[in-house]
Write a protein that holds these residues in place. Sequence first.
Motif, PDB file in Angstrom:
ATOM      1  N   LYS A 107       0.601  -1.116   0.357  1.00 39.71           N
ATOM      2  CA  LYS A 107      -0.442  -0.050   0.563  1.00 39.71           C
ATOM      3  C   LYS A 107       1.130   1.243   0.382  1.00 39.71           C
ATOM      4  O   LYS A 107       0.370   2.390  -0.203  1.00 39.71           O
ATOM      5  N   LYS A 108       2.160   1.152   0.567  1.00 30.10           N
ATOM      6  CA  LYS A 108       2.974   2.600   0.659  1.00 30.10           C
ATOM      7  C   LYS A 108       3.749   3.302  -0.672  1.00 30.10           C
ATOM      8  O   LYS A 108       3.428   3.431  -0.870  1.00 30.10           O
ATOM      9  N   LEU A 109       3.663   1.417  -1.487  1.00 27.51           N
ATOM     10  CA  LEU A 109       4.727   1.513  -2.494  1.00 27.51           C
ATOM     11  C   LEU A 109       3.617   2.855  -3.292  1.00 27.51           C
ATOM     12  O   LEU A 109       3.737   3.178  -4.488  1.00 27.51           O
ATOM     13  N   LEU A 110       2.478   1.753  -3.532  1.00 33.61           N
ATOM     14  CA  LEU A 110       1.251   2.696  -4.571  1.00 33.61           C
ATOM     15  C   LEU A 110       1.534   4.379  -4.382  1.00 33.61           C
ATOM     16  O   LEU A 110       0.001   4.497  -5.068  1.00 33.61           O
ATOM     17  N   GLN A 111       1.144   4.035  -3.259  1.00 35.76           N
ATOM     18  CA  GLN A 111       0.770   6.185  -2.886  1.00 35.76           C
ATOM     19  C   GLN A 111       2.150   6.997  -3.330  1.00 35.76           C
ATOM     20  O   GLN A 111       2.304   7.449  -3.399  1.00 35.76           O
ATOM     21  N   HIS A 112       3.120   5.907  -2.971  1.00 31.16           N
ATOM     22  CA  HIS A 112       4.845   6.686  -3.885  1.00 31.16           C
ATOM     23  C   HIS A 112       4.793   6.904  -5.336  1.00 31.16           C
ATOM     24  O   HIS A 112       5.562   7.713  -5.564  1.00 31.16           O
ATOM     25  N   TYR A 113       4.673   5.074  -5.719  1.00 35.49           N
ATOM     26  CA  TYR A 113       5.178   5.470  -6.836  1.00 35.49           C
ATOM     27  C   TYR A 113       4.000   5.243  -8.482  1.00 35.49           C
ATOM     28  O   TYR A 113       2.720   4.643  -7.792  1.00 35.49           O
ATOM     29  N   GLU A 114       3.725   5.145  -9.331  1.00 39.43           N
ATOM     30  CA  GLU A 114       2.766   4.895 -10.372  1.00 39.43           C
ATOM     31  C   GLU A 114       2.968   3.312 -10.038  1.00 39.43           C
ATOM     32  O   GLU A 114       3.333   2.732 -10.897  1.00 39.43           O
ATOM     33  N   SER A 115       1.398   3.627 -10.005  1.00 35.04           N
ATOM     34  CA  SER A 115       0.604   1.601  -9.751  1.00 35.04           C
ATOM     35  C   SER A 115       0.678   1.145 -11.171  1.00 35.04           C
ATOM     36  O   SER A 115       0.896  -0.264 -10.894  1.00 35.04           O
ATOM     37  N   GLU A 116       0.127   1.578 -12.307  1.00 33.25           N
ATOM     38  CA  GLU A 116       1.149   1.091 -13.501  1.00 33.25           C
ATOM     39  C   GLU A 116       2.059   1.208 -14.171  1.00 33.25           C
ATOM     40  O   GLU A 116       3.017  -0.106 -15.324  1.00 33.25           O
ATOM     41  N   LYS A 117       3.114   0.753 -13.186  1.00 32.61           N
ATOM     42  CA  LYS A 117       4.151   0.642 -13.447  1.00 32.61           C
ATOM     43  C   LYS A 117       5.431  -0.203 -12.140  1.00 32.61           C
ATOM     44  O   LYS A 117       5.885  -1.153 -12.736  1.00 32.61           O
ATOM     45  N   ILE A 118       4.187  -0.509 -11.492  1.00 36.89           N
ATOM     46  CA  ILE A 118       4.324  -1.782 -10.666  1.00 36.89           C
ATOM     47  C   ILE A 118       3.621  -3.150 -10.486  1.00 36.89           C
ATOM     48  O   ILE A 118       2.946  -3.900 -11.462  1.00 36.89           O
ATOM     49  N   ILE A 119       4.261  -4.453 -10.799  1.00 42.13           N
ATOM     50  CA  ILE A 119       4.208  -5.777 -10.786  1.00 42.13           C
ATOM     51  C   ILE A 119       4.379  -6.406  -8.756  1.00 42.13           C
ATOM     52  O   ILE A 119       5.198  -6.679  -8.833  1.00 42.13           O
ATOM     53  N   PHE A 120       3.093  -6.881  -8.909  1.00 45.64           N
ATOM     54  CA  PHE A 120       3.252  -7.191  -7.378  1.00 45.64           C
ATOM     55  C   PHE A 120       2.866  -9.046  -7.251  1.00 45.64           C
ATOM     56  O   PHE A 120       2.214 -10.126  -8.292  1.00 45.64           O
ATOM     57  N   ASP A 121       3.761  -9.377  -6.554  1.00 54.32           N
ATOM     58  CA  ASP A 121       4.075 -10.895  -6.740  1.00 54.32           C
ATOM     59  C   ASP A 121       3.129 -11.842  -5.319  1.00 54.32           C
ATOM     60  O   ASP A 121       3.711 -11.388  -4.015  1.00 54.32           O
ATOM     61  N   HIS A 122       2.560 -11.894  -5.512  1.00 58.09           N
ATOM     62  CA  HIS A 122       1.487 -12.648  -4.791  1.00 58.09           C
ATOM     63  C   HIS A 122       1.930 -14.381  -4.282  1.00 58.09           C
ATOM     64  O   HIS A 122       0.878 -14.768  -4.139  1.00 58.09           O
ATOM     65  N   SER A 123       2.621 -14.821  -5.314  1.00 54.75           N
ATOM     66  CA  SER A 123       2.600 -16.307  -4.734  1.00 54.75           C
ATOM     67  C   SER A 123       2.501 -16.573  -3.859  1.00 54.75           C
ATOM     68  O   SER A 123       2.753 -17.736  -3.220  1.00 54.75           O
ATOM     69  N   GLN A 124       3.121 -16.279  -2.008  1.00 56.82           N
ATOM     70  CA  GLN A 124       3.285 -16.646  -1.074  1.00 56.82           C
ATOM     71  C   GLN A 124       2.233 -15.770  -0.182  1.00 56.82           C
ATOM     72  O   GLN A 124       1.592 -15.512   0.890  1.00 56.82           O
ATOM     73  N   ALA A 125       0.828 -14.831  -1.113  1.00 54.31           N
ATOM     74  CA  ALA A 125      -0.043 -14.179  -0.432  1.00 54.31           C
ATOM     75  C   ALA A 125      -1.145 -14.059  -0.996  1.00 54.31           C
ATOM     76  O   ALA A 125      -2.096 -13.199  -1.654  1.00 54.31           O
ATOM     77  N   PHE A 126      -2.163 -15.653  -1.285  1.00 53.12           N
ATOM     78  CA  PHE A 126      -3.020 -15.359  -2.236  1.00 53.12           C
ATOM     79  C   PHE A 126      -3.930 -15.198  -2.213  1.00 53.12           C
ATOM     80  O   PHE A 126      -4.835 -14.258  -2.846  1.00 53.12           O
ATOM     81  N   PHE A 127      -4.227 -15.043  -0.736  1.00 49.27           N
ATOM     82  CA  PHE A 127      -6.016 -14.255  -0.762  1.00 49.27           C
ATOM     83  C   PHE A 127      -5.229 -12.535  -0.256  1.00 49.27           C
ATOM     84  O   PHE A 127      -7.116 -12.034  -0.695  1.00 49.27           O
ATOM     85  N   VAL A 128      -4.818 -11.923  -0.768  1.00 49.17           N
ATOM     86  CA  VAL A 128      -4.726 -10.720  -1.018  1.00 49.17           C
ATOM     87  C   VAL A 128      -5.148 -10.718  -2.147  1.00 49.17           C
ATOM     88  O   VAL A 128      -4.538 -10.893  -3.467  1.00 49.17           O
ATOM     89  N   GLU A 129      -6.324  -9.827  -2.522  1.00 46.79           N
ATOM     90  CA  GLU A 129      -6.512  -9.543  -3.848  1.00 46.79           C
ATOM     91  C   GLU A 129      -5.868  -8.153  -4.796  1.00 46.79           C
ATOM     92  O   GLU A 129      -5.031  -7.197  -4.132  1.00 46.79           O
ATOM     93  N   PRO A 130      -5.421  -9.078  -5.330  1.00 47.54           N
ATOM     94  CA  PRO A 130      -4.495  -7.295  -6.786  1.00 47.54           C
ATOM     95  C   PRO A 130      -5.661  -6.740  -6.335  1.00 47.54           C
ATOM     96  O   PRO A 130      -6.365  -5.835  -6.384  1.00 47.54           O
ATOM     97  N   PHE A 131      -4.269  -5.583  -6.180  1.00 48.52           N
ATOM     98  CA  PHE A 131      -4.394  -3.727  -6.237  1.00 48.52           C
ATOM     99  C   PHE A 131      -4.664  -3.192  -7.650  1.00 48.52           C
ATOM    100  O   PHE A 131      -4.104  -4.338  -8.510  1.00 48.52           O
ATOM    101  N   HIS A 132      -4.873  -2.110  -7.908  1.00 46.52           N
ATOM    102  CA  HIS A 132      -4.731  -1.752  -9.071  1.00 46.52           C
ATOM    103  C   HIS A 132      -3.683  -1.418  -9.690  1.00 46.52           C
ATOM    104  O   HIS A 132      -2.321  -0.375  -9.012  1.00 46.52           O
ATOM    105  N   CYS A 133      -2.793  -1.979 -10.050  1.00 42.62           N
ATOM    106  CA  CYS A 133      -1.080  -2.331 -10.434  1.00 42.62           C
ATOM    107  C   CYS A 133      -1.209  -2.885 -12.247  1.00 42.62           C
ATOM    108  O   CYS A 133      -2.465  -3.297 -12.359  1.00 42.62           O
ATOM    109  N   PHE A 134       0.018  -3.112 -12.881  1.00 50.71           N
ATOM    110  CA  PHE A 134       0.347  -3.111 -13.752  1.00 50.71           C
ATOM    111  C   PHE A 134       0.336  -5.132 -14.014  1.00 50.71           C
ATOM    112  O   PHE A 134      -0.681  -5.520 -15.031  1.00 50.71           O
ATOM    113  N   ALA A 135       0.101  -5.554 -13.083  1.00 49.05           N
ATOM    114  CA  ALA A 135      -0.478  -6.821 -12.767  1.00 49.05           C
ATOM    115  C   ALA A 135       0.280  -6.790 -11.250  1.00 49.05           C
ATOM    116  O   ALA A 135       1.017  -7.226 -10.645  1.00 49.05           O
TER     117      ALA A 135
END
Length: 326
Positions: A107-135
Amino acid sequence: MPMEHNEIGGYFQFGLSDSGQFPYSQALKYHSARSAFYDLLQNSQIEKIWMPKFICDSMIEPLTLLEITIYFYDLNSDFYPIIPEQLKDNEYLFYVNYFGVCTSIQKKLLQHYESEKIIFDHSQAFFVEPFHCFATIYSPRKFFPVAEGGLLVTSNEIVENYHVRTIDEMVQQYQHSLTRRVSNAAQGYNIFKENENNFNGCLPKKMSAITEDILTSLDYSNLKKRRLDNFKFLHEKLEHFNFLKFDFNAIESPLTYPFLCSKGISDFLIQSKIYTPTYWSDSLARISMEGFEHKLIFDMSHLICDQRYGLNEMQHQIDIVKDYLG
């Protein structure tokens, strides 16, 4: 000309009832998170990307194959990435929700950086829903009884081009889990390791129908609750012994209970038949011996908190940890 119909009669096939709870209906389905990442990169204009040093080599391989420039970053002791204050126009950021305890950092990263340039890896966080980001990338096999699987949720347009899988490959990959079901973990371990080797390579392959059936049959709300209950119980009893600090109130999808102390106890746990994993020792060539990541490999143990177990098993682990620590 007669209409073509599905087969009728004969022996029964594998099949499970659809629970209607599968959470990511918008996701593209692959046989691994690695191949999902490769397909995302292949369908994008990414040329440069910031990657964590602390990550498995398998997620570096797609970037190498596609000749994408990699800038590696370290982690602070709170898992926040040590990266420039701003990303350049042609740079992207890849961040892992480590062990499912880093949602507040995301959430802090999304506040600081452009969301469309962020890829989140939820391989270890299955139940965390996708944020508004590139992927966002998921690996359900780390959470559920499936032998393969990768999910990709992205705002980028993907032209699917799955490579062929054999029937033998798709059936064989479940042998270790069936062996454990009728025997024990040790019996199926070598088969499991062979199956892990089958994920080598990045070419996008489609998730098997067996895996899809299992994933659509699960009671996700119950499984999530049981994980969280186990995690909270471990944390209540071990918080004062744990050097790792994280935002406990933001935890919604723990992979394990990550336990950091000055006396590594992983070997002792394994001797007690608590099969604690070690994550990403293949990253050692990239990390500093003085860095936080080094501690994550050598001083951290991962207590088991998944939905297969209840509070009795959690207390058993707590007793073993406290006995070891004296």
